[in-house]
Design a protein around this motif. Structure first.
Motif, PDB file in Angstrom:
ATOM      1  N   GLN A   3       0.832  -1.190   0.000  1.00 35.42           N
ATOM      2  CA  GLN A   3       0.000   0.000   0.000  1.00 35.42           C
ATOM      3  C   GLN A   3       0.866   1.240   0.000  1.00 35.42           C
ATOM      4  OE1 GLN A   3      -2.309   0.262   3.579  1.00 35.42           O
ATOM      5  NE2 GLN A   3      -3.728   1.791   2.780  1.00 35.42           N
ATOM      6  N   LEU A   4       0.388   2.264  -0.669  1.00 32.36           N
ATOM      7  CA  LEU A   4       1.025   3.572  -0.642  1.00 32.36           C
ATOM      8  C   LEU A   4      -0.024   4.589  -0.226  1.00 32.36           C
ATOM      9  CD1 LEU A   4       3.002   3.444  -4.010  1.00 32.36           C
ATOM     10  CD2 LEU A   4       3.899   3.013  -1.718  1.00 32.36           C
ATOM     11  N   VAL A   5       0.329   5.473   0.693  1.00 31.08           N
ATOM     12  CA  VAL A   5      -0.618   6.455   1.199  1.00 31.08           C
ATOM     13  C   VAL A   5      -0.045   7.848   0.982  1.00 31.08           C
ATOM     14  CG1 VAL A   5      -1.916   7.260   3.195  1.00 31.08           C
ATOM     15  CG2 VAL A   5      -1.407   4.817   2.941  1.00 31.08           C
ATOM     16  N   GLU A   6      -0.740   8.637   0.170  1.00 27.07           N
ATOM     17  CA  GLU A   6      -0.279   9.993  -0.133  1.00 27.07           C
ATOM     18  C   GLU A   6      -1.017  11.017   0.725  1.00 27.07           C
ATOM     19  OE1 GLU A   6      -0.401   8.398  -4.621  1.00 27.07           O
ATOM     20  OE2 GLU A   6      -1.884   8.434  -3.007  1.00 27.07           O
ATOM     21  N   SER A   7      -0.367  12.159   0.913  1.00 25.85           N
ATOM     22  CA  SER A   7      -0.986  13.276   1.615  1.00 25.85           C
ATOM     23  C   SER A   7      -0.301  14.571   1.191  1.00 25.85           C
ATOM     24  CB  SER A   7      -0.873  13.091   3.129  1.00 25.85           C
ATOM     25  OG  SER A   7       0.479  13.064   3.528  1.00 25.85           O
ATOM     26  N   GLY A   8      -0.914  15.695   1.566  1.00 25.63           N
ATOM     27  CA  GLY A   8      -0.279  16.978   1.328  1.00 25.63           C
ATOM     28  C   GLY A   8      -0.865  17.800   0.204  1.00 25.63           C
ATOM     29  N   GLY A   9      -1.809  17.250  -0.527  1.00 31.07           N
ATOM     30  CA  GLY A   9      -2.435  18.023  -1.594  1.00 31.07           C
ATOM     31  C   GLY A   9      -3.331  19.118  -1.039  1.00 31.07           C
ATOM     32  N   GLY A  10      -3.804  19.972  -1.940  1.00 26.35           N
ATOM     33  CA  GLY A  10      -4.698  21.040  -1.522  1.00 26.35           C
ATOM     34  C   GLY A  10      -4.799  22.133  -2.556  1.00 26.35           C
ATOM     35  N   LEU A  11      -5.340  23.260  -2.120  1.00 23.24           N
ATOM     36  CA  LEU A  11      -5.516  24.431  -2.980  1.00 23.24           C
ATOM     37  C   LEU A  11      -4.425  25.451  -2.665  1.00 23.24           C
ATOM     38  CD1 LEU A  11      -7.180  26.188  -4.974  1.00 23.24           C
ATOM     39  CD2 LEU A  11      -8.517  26.934  -2.970  1.00 23.24           C
ATOM     40  N   VAL A  12      -3.773  25.946  -3.696  1.00 28.87           N
ATOM     41  CA  VAL A  12      -2.706  26.929  -3.506  1.00 28.87           C
ATOM     42  C   VAL A  12      -2.793  27.957  -4.614  1.00 28.87           C
ATOM     43  CG1 VAL A  12      -1.024  25.558  -4.812  1.00 28.87           C
ATOM     44  CG2 VAL A  12      -0.223  27.184  -3.076  1.00 28.87           C
ATOM     45  N   GLN A  13      -2.376  29.176  -4.314  1.00 33.79           N
ATOM     46  CA  GLN A  13      -2.373  30.228  -5.321  1.00 33.79           C
ATOM     47  C   GLN A  13      -1.171  30.082  -6.247  1.00 33.79           C
ATOM     48  OE1 GLN A  13      -2.559  33.990  -3.248  1.00 33.79           O
ATOM     49  NE2 GLN A  13      -4.770  33.843  -2.960  1.00 33.79           N
ATOM     50  N   PRO A  14      -1.278  30.617  -7.463  1.00 36.99           N
ATOM     51  CA  PRO A  14      -0.127  30.598  -8.373  1.00 36.99           C
ATOM     52  C   PRO A  14       1.104  31.210  -7.711  1.00 36.99           C
ATOM     53  CG  PRO A  14      -2.087  31.242  -9.562  1.00 36.99           C
ATOM     54  CD  PRO A  14      -2.479  31.187  -8.114  1.00 36.99           C
ATOM     55  N   GLY A  15       2.239  30.534  -7.896  1.00 37.91           N
ATOM     56  CA  GLY A  15       3.475  30.961  -7.267  1.00 37.91           C
ATOM     57  C   GLY A  15       3.711  30.347  -5.904  1.00 37.91           C
ATOM     58  N   GLY A  16       2.721  29.656  -5.388  1.00 38.75           N
ATOM     59  CA  GLY A  16       2.828  29.047  -4.070  1.00 38.75           C
ATOM     60  C   GLY A  16       3.530  27.703  -4.089  1.00 38.75           C
ATOM     61  N   SER A  17       3.585  27.075  -2.909  1.00 45.91           N
ATOM     62  CA  SER A  17       4.287  25.807  -2.736  1.00 45.91           C
ATOM     63  C   SER A  17       3.414  24.797  -2.006  1.00 45.91           C
ATOM     64  CB  SER A  17       5.575  26.021  -1.933  1.00 45.91           C
ATOM     65  OG  SER A  17       6.457  26.899  -2.588  1.00 45.91           O
ATOM     66  N   LEU A  18       3.679  23.535  -2.290  1.00 47.01           N
ATOM     67  CA  LEU A  18       3.076  22.424  -1.565  1.00 47.01           C
ATOM     68  C   LEU A  18       4.122  21.327  -1.432  1.00 47.01           C
ATOM     69  CD1 LEU A  18      -0.511  21.937  -3.103  1.00 47.01           C
ATOM     70  CD2 LEU A  18       0.025  22.643  -0.761  1.00 47.01           C
ATOM     71  N   ARG A  19       3.964  20.530  -0.377  1.00 43.78           N
ATOM     72  CA  ARG A  19       4.825  19.367  -0.191  1.00 43.78           C
ATOM     73  C   ARG A  19       3.944  18.131  -0.080  1.00 43.78           C
ATOM     74  NH1 ARG A  19      10.181  18.907   1.207  1.00 43.78           N
ATOM     75  NH2 ARG A  19      10.823  16.876   2.071  1.00 43.78           N
TER      76      ARG A  19
END
Length: 112
Positions: A3-19
């Motif tokens: 199994q693989l479990v992902e997390s960390g997605g979401g809504l971000v403005q242009p120029g922003g960052s996510l991990r």
């Protein structure tokens, strides 16, 4: 059961960052690991890969904005995404090559 479990997605403005993070409770061993993404109406495409020795490879569109990393002892693979643009909007999937396993995906939306 692998199994693989992902997390960390979401809504971000242009120029922003996510991990994004991917955890493999069953372990990843020496397998190459990767991130893919699939935008609405498009095929799934390769984003980045990393091997057991931490050698990395990126898709051209990453252009130095994304960084893939892994911690073998913790069975985790991360994707740091900077300078995000609307065209980066997609469901991002973690992938283990051996054995072949896909995560359930995490949604990333870049919008103002």
């Amino acid at each position: 059961h692998v199994q693989l479990v992902e997390s960390g997605g979401g809504l971000v403005q242009p120029g922003g960052s996510l991990r994004l993070s991917c955890v493999a409770p069953g372990g990843i061993g020496t397998s190459d690991m990767a991130w893919y993404r699939q935008a609405p109406g498009k095929e799934r495409e390769f984003v980045a890969t990393i091997d057991y020795n931490l050698k990395t490879n990126y898709a051209q569109f990453v252009k130095g904005r994304f960084t893939i990393s892994r911690v073998n002892a913790q069975n985790t693979i991360d994707l740091q995404m900077n300078s995000l643009q609307p065209e980066d909007t997609a469901v991002y999937y973690c992938h283990q090559f051996l054995p072949p396993v896909w995560g359930q995906g995490t949604q990333v939306t870049v919008s103002s």
